[in-house]
Scaffold this motif. Structure first.
Motif: not given
Length: 207
Positions: A35, A79, A143, A152-153, A156-157, A203-204, A206
């Motif tokens: 990442h 990522r 997910l 993980e998402r 990250k968010h 989440l995917e 972004g």
């Protein structure tokens, strides 16, 4: 103007300016990168109506558009491992390519990759990001069936949200950096609103 941080490494500010609208970071030992976080340092903002596309160059494979930065989105995490898909046809890549043609392997014989930043009008950036989002949407994993990926998402968010509030350039550069609880509350309210409105697909993307 820009900084980047590879997960597990020191903060990089060794930006190489190519011309008025293009700059790059060299990423040594790129095969170990999972990442990367890219952000505005806070010393300078984009002119009105402008932002930057973020590109990843892997020698022999070309460029991949990762996303964008703007005054409204001053930081982002991407990522890299397992996501590369060449997109070397964009004209803006020519500036980066001319600067990387003669790059030699680093001392460990690992690959040195390039993170390129191209300052462009937002009207030109948005179609690129929309196209990128469409390609990602077609390969979004479920997910709800992968709790570890979902976690993980979410993290990250959260990081993307709070990094813009950390003093010193949009990223926690020291262990003592403090984020007010009010910021966490704002993220939580925004996050739950999005989940209730349309699930976790954002989440995917972004968003």
């Amino acid at each position: 103007m820009f900084g980047c941080c590879v997960a597990g490494r020191l903060l990089q500010t060794n930006l190489q300016q190519i011309d008025e609208t293009h700059a790059l970071f060299e990423l040594p030992a790129a095969s170990t990168i999972n990442h990367i976080c890219v952000f505005l340092l806070g010393t300078m903002s984009f002119p009105d109506g402008y932002g930057a596309t973020v590109h990843f160059f892997w020698p022999g494979k070309g460029f991949q558009l990762l996303g964008m930065l703007s005054n409204e989105k001053p930081s982002a995490i991407f990522r890299l491992r397992g996501t590369f898909s060449s997109s070397s046809t964009a004209a803006s890549h020519n500036a980066f390519t001319s600067s990387t043609m003669n790059m030699a392997p680093n001392a460990s014989n690992d690959v040195t990759a390039i993170l390129g930043l191209s300052i462009e009008p937002l009207t030109q950036i948005q179609p690129q990001i929309s196209s990128l989002s469409s390609s990602v949407t077609n390969t979004i994993p479920d997910l709800s069936r992968n709790p570890s990926l979902l976690a993980e998402r979410i993290v990250k968010h959260l990081f993307n949200f709070i990094s813009g509030f950390v003093p010193g350039g949009g990223i926690a550069t020291t262990p003592d950096s403090v984020v007010p609880m009010a910021v966490i509350v704002r993220w939580y309210e925004s996050f739950t609103t999005k989940v209730k409105a349309g699930g976790v697909g954002f989440l995917e993307r972004g968003d």
